[in-house]
Enzyme design. Structure first.
Site, PDB file in Angstrom:
ATOM      1  N   ASN A  95       0.838  -1.194   0.000  1.00  0.00           N
ATOM      2  CA  ASN A  95       0.000   0.000   0.000  1.00  0.00           C
ATOM      3  C   ASN A  95       0.874   1.245   0.000  1.00  0.00           C
ATOM      4  OD1 ASN A  95      -0.495   1.982   2.455  1.00  0.00           O
ATOM      5  ND2 ASN A  95       0.179   0.019   3.317  1.00  0.00           N
ATOM      6  N   LYS A 138       5.329   4.014  17.367  1.00  0.00           N
ATOM      7  CA  LYS A 138       5.290   2.903  16.406  1.00  0.00           C
ATOM      8  C   LYS A 138       6.564   2.887  15.568  1.00  0.00           C
ATOM      9  CE  LYS A 138       2.131   0.676  13.142  1.00  0.00           C
ATOM     10  NZ  LYS A 138       0.794   0.761  12.514  1.00  0.00           N
ATOM     11  N   GLY A 155      -4.052  -6.366  11.435  1.00  0.00           N
ATOM     12  CA  GLY A 155      -3.943  -5.375  10.374  1.00  0.00           C
ATOM     13  C   GLY A 155      -4.588  -5.788   9.077  1.00  0.00           C
ATOM     14  N   CYS A 209       5.988   5.436   8.863  1.00  0.00           N
ATOM     15  CA  CYS A 209       5.358   5.194   7.567  1.00  0.00           C
ATOM     16  C   CYS A 209       6.345   5.441   6.430  1.00  0.00           C
ATOM     17  CB  CYS A 209       4.144   6.092   7.382  1.00  0.00           C
ATOM     18  SG  CYS A 209       3.343   5.836   5.785  1.00  0.00           S
ATOM     19  N   GLY A 254       1.108  -9.400  10.117  1.00  0.00           N
ATOM     20  CA  GLY A 254       0.685 -10.685   9.590  1.00  0.00           C
ATOM     21  C   GLY A 254      -0.207 -11.510  10.483  1.00  0.00           C
TER      22      GLY A 254
END
Length: 306
Positions: free
Chosen positions: A73, A169, A269, A133, A248
């Site tokens: 993504n 994160k 997720g 990110c 996962g």
């Protein structure tokens, strides 16, 4: 599935009691879109998509691609901005018996601080600082891959986040994940979540160009789980902070694996996008695993791997 109701599923995370260790991974969960599929009160906590102080348009399309073992993504943290989330998503989630975690996004330290100040006053339980990110060009990846910058942005945000625990994160796109974990702990993080997506790419060999408009994107799904479990294990050994493990997760046994590696909570997720009501099944499978293996309290298995 047999479920022993005496099995304790409650965990304490940053001093906040959660009914169970399940939450959602930011970017894969939309409260109003998922609510028709199951009662969101099933979750220990809901983590909503990254929010910036102002609306972000996100990256150009195409920005999603299926690949072996998962997906890529390059959405780019498209979001309606803090005011919209405070006025819409949060009141909606408050109608459910679950805790609320809000993921914070920014291109610069000042932007992170600005959204953190707003969310510090909002009706939420915890804040998650997204320094990892890989889709944001203006510094997002650098914060998560440099120990100096990771500590700097964590410390700056922690100064204004005085009413909520601050989770940071981490990006897996680093040589030594423990170095970054120690840096955010030094910056004042109350907890750590990991991992965010790995950086990947897919090429359309017939059209001879990348499938994603941004060429590269975040790789998530079942194929990343061994990397995620390894990193959770390493960080658990390296720092004295509670962890949210993710990467996962698609079964109850996956959740147990992350907890054994050292996670207190576990986020679902990519599976949310494939099977919107998967938390119901995953929680039932987790309970079944605990019953089958004679575990009466989920906290017994946390971090048991030497």
């Amino acid at each position: 599935m047999s479920q022993d109701q005496k099995t304790n599923m409650k965990v304490s995370f940053c001093g906040i009691d959660m009914k169970n260790p399940l939450t959602t991974a930011s970017g894969t969960f939309n409260p109003k879109a998922h609510a028709p599929y199951y009662d969101l009160s099933v979750l220990g906590a809901c983590t909503i998509k990254g929010v910036a102080e102002k609306p972000w348009p996100g990256n150009p399309t195409p920005r999603i691609a299926e690949v072996y073992g998962g997906m890529l993504n390059s959405v780019g943290l498209m979001n309606p901005g803090a005011d919209a989330v405070i006025g819409d998503d949060i009141p909606f989630l408050r109608t459910y018996d679950t805790k609320i975690i809000v993921n914070l996004a920014g291109h610069t330290v000042d932007e992170y601080v600005a959204v953190a100040e707003k969310m510090n006053e909002a009706d939420v339980d915890l804040l998650e600082l997204n320094i990892s990110c890989p889709n944001i060009k203006e510094g997002g990846a650098a914060f998560g891959t440099s120990p100096v910058m990771a500590e700097k942005v964590t410390a700056a945000v922690k100064k204004v986040v005085t009413k909520k625990p601050l989770i940071v994160k981490l990006s897996p796109n680093v040589t030594d994940i423990t170095e970054i974990a120690r840096a955010v702990q030094a910056g004042g993080a109350d907890a750590i979540s990991l991992i965010n997506t790995l950086l990947g790419m897919k090429i359309d060999i017939y059209r001879r160009r990348p499938v994603l408009a941004n060429k590269m994107g975040g790789f998530s799904g079942p194929a990343v789980k061994p990397v995620a479990v390894r990193m959770v294990y390493q960080v658990h050994k390296a720092v004295d902070l509670p962890l949210i493990g993710m990467g996962g997760v698609s079964t109850g046994e996956d959740v147990a694996e992350f907890i054994m590696a050292g996670a207190t909570m576990v986020a679902i997720g990519t599976q949310n996008l494939i099977e919107p009501d998967c938390p119901v099944r995953i929680l039932a499978e987790l309970k079944e695993f605990l019953n089958k293996t004679g575990v009466k309290d989920i906290n017994e298995i946390r971090g048991i791997i030497d």
